[in-house]
Design a protein around this motif. Structure first.
Motif, PDB file in Angstrom:
ATOM      1  N   ILE A  29       0.832  -1.204   0.000  1.00  0.00           N
ATOM      2  CA  ILE A  29       0.000   0.000   0.000  1.00  0.00           C
ATOM      3  C   ILE A  29       0.868   1.256   0.000  1.00  0.00           C
ATOM      4  O   ILE A  29       0.579   2.222  -0.721  1.00  0.00           O
ATOM      5  N   ASN A  30       1.930   1.264   0.786  1.00  0.00           N
ATOM      6  CA  ASN A  30       2.830   2.419   0.805  1.00  0.00           C
ATOM      7  C   ASN A  30       3.476   2.656  -0.549  1.00  0.00           C
ATOM      8  O   ASN A  30       3.612   3.804  -0.989  1.00  0.00           O
TER       9      ASN A  30
ATOM     10  N   ILE B 200       3.577   6.141  -5.531  1.00  0.00           N
ATOM     11  CA  ILE B 200       3.521   6.388  -6.972  1.00  0.00           C
ATOM     12  C   ILE B 200       2.174   6.962  -7.413  1.00  0.00           C
ATOM     13  O   ILE B 200       1.911   7.106  -8.605  1.00  0.00           O
ATOM     14  N   GLY B 201       1.321   7.296  -6.440  1.00  0.00           N
ATOM     15  CA  GLY B 201       0.068   7.980  -6.737  1.00  0.00           C
ATOM     16  C   GLY B 201      -1.060   7.107  -7.244  1.00  0.00           C
ATOM     17  O   GLY B 201      -1.933   7.585  -7.969  1.00  0.00           O
ATOM     18  N   VAL B 202      -1.060   5.848  -6.849  1.00  0.00           N
ATOM     19  CA  VAL B 202      -2.097   4.920  -7.301  1.00  0.00           C
ATOM     20  C   VAL B 202      -3.080   4.655  -6.171  1.00  0.00           C
ATOM     21  O   VAL B 202      -2.686   4.284  -5.066  1.00  0.00           O
ATOM     22  N   ALA B 203      -4.355   4.852  -6.451  1.00  0.00           N
ATOM     23  CA  ALA B 203      -5.400   4.565  -5.461  1.00  0.00           C
ATOM     24  C   ALA B 203      -5.507   3.061  -5.266  1.00  0.00           C
ATOM     25  O   ALA B 203      -5.457   2.289  -6.229  1.00  0.00           O
TER      26      ALA B 203
END
Length: 66
Positions: A16-17, A22-25
């Motif tokens: 998750i981190n 990298i800006g991914v939901a």
């Protein structure tokens, strides 16, 4: 949105981190219906494949992924 499958193994926090960095939901779930309807899945790997497959089989996730 990437759905990260929580099958009781793997370092989900690191996954998750990394996605956040990298800006991914993303979201973590054990819910079979969420997994079934997800458009993008991530199944975190582990070093112990036999134990991981046993957990995937026991959880009912394997039937959805087949």
């Amino acid at each position: 949105m990437i759905t990260v499958i929580d099958y009781g193994m793997g370092n989900l926090g690191s996954v998750i981190n990394m996605l956040k960095k990298i800006g991914v939901a993303s979201k973590i779930t054990t819910d079979l219906e969420e997994i079934k309807t997800a458009t993008k899945l991530l199944l975190p790997g582990v070093g112990s494949f036999d134990k991981a497959m046993q957990k995937i089989n026991d959880s009912g996730i394997k039937e959805i992924l087949d």
